[in-house]
Each structure stands twice: as C-alpha cells, then as structure tokens.
Motif scaffolding. Structure first.
Motif, PDB file in Angstrom:
ATOM      1  N   TYR A  38      -4.138 -12.549  44.442  1.00 57.30           N
ATOM      2  CA  TYR A  38      -4.431 -13.264  45.684  1.00 57.30           C
ATOM      3  C   TYR A  38      -3.122 -13.621  46.364  1.00 57.30           C
ATOM      4  CZ  TYR A  38      -5.556 -17.006  48.934  1.00 57.30           C
ATOM      5  OH  TYR A  38      -5.651 -17.780  50.069  1.00 57.30           O
ATOM      6  N   THR A  69      -6.798  -9.305  47.029  1.00 57.73           N
ATOM      7  CA  THR A  69      -7.547  -9.852  48.152  1.00 57.73           C
ATOM      8  C   THR A  69      -6.786 -10.996  48.816  1.00 57.73           C
ATOM      9  OG1 THR A  69      -9.681 -10.841  48.774  1.00 57.73           O
ATOM     10  CG2 THR A  69      -8.765 -11.519  46.663  1.00 57.73           C
ATOM     11  N   THR A  70      -7.176 -11.297  50.046  1.00 60.99           N
ATOM     12  CA  THR A  70      -6.711 -12.501  50.735  1.00 60.99           C
ATOM     13  C   THR A  70      -7.869 -13.485  50.917  1.00 60.99           C
ATOM     14  OG1 THR A  70      -7.135 -11.481  52.894  1.00 60.99           O
ATOM     15  CG2 THR A  70      -4.909 -11.252  51.996  1.00 60.99           C
ATOM     16  N   ASP A  71      -9.016 -13.177  50.320  1.00 63.52           N
ATOM     17  CA  ASP A  71     -10.207 -14.013  50.432  1.00 63.52           C
ATOM     18  C   ASP A  71     -10.307 -14.942  49.226  1.00 63.52           C
ATOM     19  OD1 ASP A  71     -12.956 -14.567  51.659  1.00 63.52           O
ATOM     20  OD2 ASP A  71     -13.467 -13.993  49.599  1.00 63.52           O
ATOM     21  N   LYS A  72     -10.390 -16.237  49.482  1.00 68.07           N
ATOM     22  CA  LYS A  72     -10.371 -17.221  48.399  1.00 68.07           C
ATOM     23  C   LYS A  72     -11.594 -17.107  47.492  1.00 68.07           C
ATOM     24  CE  LYS A  72      -7.657 -20.503  51.119  1.00 68.07           C
ATOM     25  NZ  LYS A  72      -7.651 -21.824  51.810  1.00 68.07           N
ATOM     26  N   THR A  74     -13.470 -14.551  46.802  1.00 72.43           N
ATOM     27  CA  THR A  74     -13.347 -13.355  45.965  1.00 72.43           C
ATOM     28  C   THR A  74     -12.318 -13.568  44.864  1.00 72.43           C
ATOM     29  OG1 THR A  74     -13.897 -11.964  47.873  1.00 72.43           O
ATOM     30  CG2 THR A  74     -12.836 -10.878  45.996  1.00 72.43           C
TER      31      THR A  74
END
Length: 441
Positions: A38, A69-72, A74
């Motif tokens: 992340y 990913t850059t999605d928290k 996920t």
C-alpha cells in the motif's frame, strides 16, 4: 504454522525489495498466504511492486496472493500484520529538513535535531490516520511501526492510542550495529544477546552476551578501540557516510568507554564537528536520491524487462529479517528477545515513567514484556532526560499548535542549544512545511 496475511505500508520505499527478499528467506519462520503493498504514490510503488512480483513468482511459489494498491479497504482488510514505513513529503522534503539547519550552521539530519523535528511533525498526522484506517478493517492486526523519527512518532501513537496493545514501535539500528559486533567476533548475529538502554537513536549497549551467557562486551570494546569499526550489513557496508559514522562510534567509545554507543549519538556528542563537514549542496538526502534510489530503480527496471532474477544477486538484509522475526515472535508467541520501544513505567527506574524507552523485551502474543534495567548513571540519565523532554515537547506542540513549545524543543536539543539560532531555524522550517504542519499559534 498457519499462513498469515501481511500488508507493507510504504510499498514504494527503496527498502521494500530487500524486505521481500527477507520474507522469502524467512518464509519457514513467518509463512505467508498473502502480501499486499500500500502506498499513496501509485507511480513510485508500481516499479517496486512489478519487480517484487517477479521475485515472488520465482522464489515464493507457495504464496497465494500478491497485489499492490492505493485503496485503503483493499490494503487493510483481513490482515494479520502491517509493516509501516512512510515518509510524508518524500525525499524532497527530507532534503529541505537537512538543508535548512545546515544553512544555520548546525546539523542537518533526517531523524536528529531540527530535521528530525520537521519530519516528525509531518509524520504524526499521517501515522495517526493510518492506524485508524488499519483498525477500521483489521482490528487485531499487529502493527510494526518503523517510521522515522520513531521516538516522536511513537510518543504520538502512545498518546493517541493508549489502549492499543498491538502497535509495536521498533528500529533496526541496534541490530545493524550488532551485525558489526558479530562480524568482529566471527559469530552469527543471532547468537548475540544484547543488554541495552536509552531512547530511539539515543542509547547504549551495556552488555553483549552469547546465548550461553558468556560476556563478550570487553572483547568487542577491545577489538573496536585497538582496531577499526565498520558497518558490515550489506545495505550500508559500502556507503561512505555510514563508514564514517561507525568510525565515529569508535571515537565515542574511546571518549566514553563505559558503554557501547548507538551510532546516532555522534550527532549529539559531537555536533560542532559534524556540522562543519556538512554542505547544503550534498545532503544525505541528495546522496540517497543519487545513490540507493537510483540503484534500486535501475535494478527494478532490469528485473521487469527480463521478467527474471536469475542473473541478479539480491539478498535479504538484516533490517528486513529483524522486522520479520519480531513479527513472527508476536504472531506465533515465540517469546524471543528484541530491542524495541516501550513506555518506561519503571523499567529504567530513574527516568520518567512516560518516556518511550528502547530496551530488550520478550515479544509475545500479548505484546512486549520488557526486561528491567534499573538505575542508570548520572551522565546517561541527564542526556536521556533532556532528549526525552525535547521529544515530548514536539508531540505536545503538535497537539497544542504551539510555536513556543517547538522553540523550547529546538533550544533543548543538543544539536542546536542556542535559542536565537533555534528560532531562525524554526521560522524557516515553518515556511517550508506550511502544507504539512499544523498552523502554529
């Protein structure tokens, strides 16, 4: 052993590839089902992640899942452990942290003095937000935080999350120093058992034993004083700045032979000597940008283009192995000893209870169980109390938006001391950090 899920926060770090090799080397001790990267910087993370994917495919085929990913949601869902190393503001801000103090005639350094204060104030907000995010999706995950400056960040996390017993603040510098001790003795570093006291980047080894209980301390001291002392961990062994740092540690031992010093103490014990050697045009940040960052990115490009690591020699590093073994001890209740940061509460009996001290502790499934240190001599007590006061004032200044407490902190810091100089540095740092720091009153 049950396979676990791990998220590496700061996946774009140039240290991440070494961490992946360490995870591969340690996979029998810390078996994983899933690894996730992340980072908020998708471009920087992607080059590291694509190279890591090739490494894992070739050397960790039993891993079921790897993603970045850059999605928290996920990144943080269903995790057993999080390794956290972030750099708010990136290397560009680190360079300013170092340049501004140098321009005022004092040390410009990433974690010590004014540069460390600037970096710490930037890091606190993001670290607090990050822990909240991890806890939203993985309430019981172990969070191993080694974000610098660890002392300031750790104090802030203790204040913000006083009941969270699954946050461990940890630093790899003690093990990197012990690696050099082990090589002097022609031993494996994992055979050594340290007795250590202090704060992060501000401590001393009082003894080094082997696992049979033999005291090796005098042998190490004699070899250093009568010979040379060099870094031997592969990540820093050929770095001229680190070579000079370890040689300065030899000078510290000559001047103060009672205990073996952490290398970072050079900035506090010889600030004038070190300040004279620094140049705003050749900061440590600039050396990293032109050195390790360039080298790692070129290596990643090669791995990605070839889609193999068969012609490349990449090794695990002591930094990664240390974090992984510490995590395994927490997750699997190994009860092994590591030097970590814990709230004092009488561990060092003549220091404040609220100090975040760095000492040996058993790492268990219920958290760290620190060994008692007892009283420390007056010289070391005085140094540590002053440094703790500086760190505590920085954290208080963050919460209170206090200009005055930051000025007090910098004036206390041994790399500065002179109040007018502290004020000039602070005012310049406020200007360059206006997008990151709280607005000060």
């Amino acid at each position: 052993m049950q396979r676990k899920n791990l998220v590496i926060v700061g996946g774009g770090s140039t240290y991440t590839l070494g961490m992946i090799m360490s995870l591969i080397e340690e996979k029998e001790h810390f078996p994983l089902k899933k690894i996730t990267f992340y980072d908020i910087n998708a471009t920087r993370q992607e080059i590291i992640a694509k190279a890591a994917k090739v490494l894992l495919k070739e050397h960790y085929p039993e891993l079921e899942s790897f993603s970045y990913t850059t999605d928290k949601a996920t990144a943080f869902s269903d995790m057993d452990a999080a390794f956290v190393q972030i750099r708010t503001g990136g290397l560009a801000m680190r360079e300013l942290d170092e340049q501004i103090p140098i321009q005022h005639g004092v040390i410009g350094q990433e974690t010590c003095g004014a540069g460390g204060m600037a970096y710490g104030l930037r890091s606190i907000k993001d670290m607090i937000e990050l822990v909240h995010d991890i806890r939203q999706y993985s309430r019981d995950a172990w969070i191993l935080n080694y974000t610098n400056p660890a002392a300031i960040v750790g104090l802030a996390l203790k204040r913000e999350f006083p009941e969270d017993k699954r946050i461990l603040n940890i630093c790899d510098m003690p093990i990197a120093i012990m690696k050099s001790y082990a090589d002097l003795l022609e031993k494996d570093v994992w055979e050594l058992v340290p007795e250590y006291f202090g704060l992060n980047h501000f401590g001393w080894f009082s003894k080094i034993l082997d696992k049979q209980g033999h005291d090796l301390t005098d042998d190490i001291k004699n070899k250093i004083i009568n010979g040379d002392f060099l870094p031997t961990d592969k990540e820093i062994a050929h770095d001229e700045s680190w070579i000079q740092t370890f040689r300065k540690a030899r000078q510290m031992l000559v001047d103060f032979p009672e205990f073996l010093p952490n290398t970072y103490l050079q900035y506090y014990l010889y600030p004038d000597d070190l300040a004279k050697k620094e140049s705003p045009d050749n900061t440590r940040a600039r050396q990293v940008i032109n050195g390790r960052e360039k080298r790692v990115h070129e290596l990643c490009d090669h791995i990605i283009s070839q889609q193999t690591t068969h012609d490349i020699n990449i090794e695990a590093d002591i930094h990664g192995v240390y974090m992984i073994r510490a995590a395994a001890s927490l997750v699997f209740n190994w009860k092994e000893t590591f030097v970590v940061m814990v709230e004092n509460n009488g561990i060092i009996s003549n220091l404040p209870d609220d100090a975040l001290v760095e000492v040996p502790a058993l790492l268990t499934s219920h958290g760290p169980k620190a060994f008692s240190v007892g009283e420390i001599p007056t010289f070391y007590k005085g140094l540590i109390e002053s440094q703790h006061a500086y760190e505590k004032l920085v954290v208080e200044a963050y919460y209170e938006n206090s200009y005055n407490k930051l000025l007090q902190a910098l004036t206390l810091n041994r790399t500065i001391v002179h109040a007018p100089k502290a004020k000039g540095i602070l005012d310049d740092l406020i200007d360059t950090n206006k997008d990151y720091w709280p607005e000060l009153n």
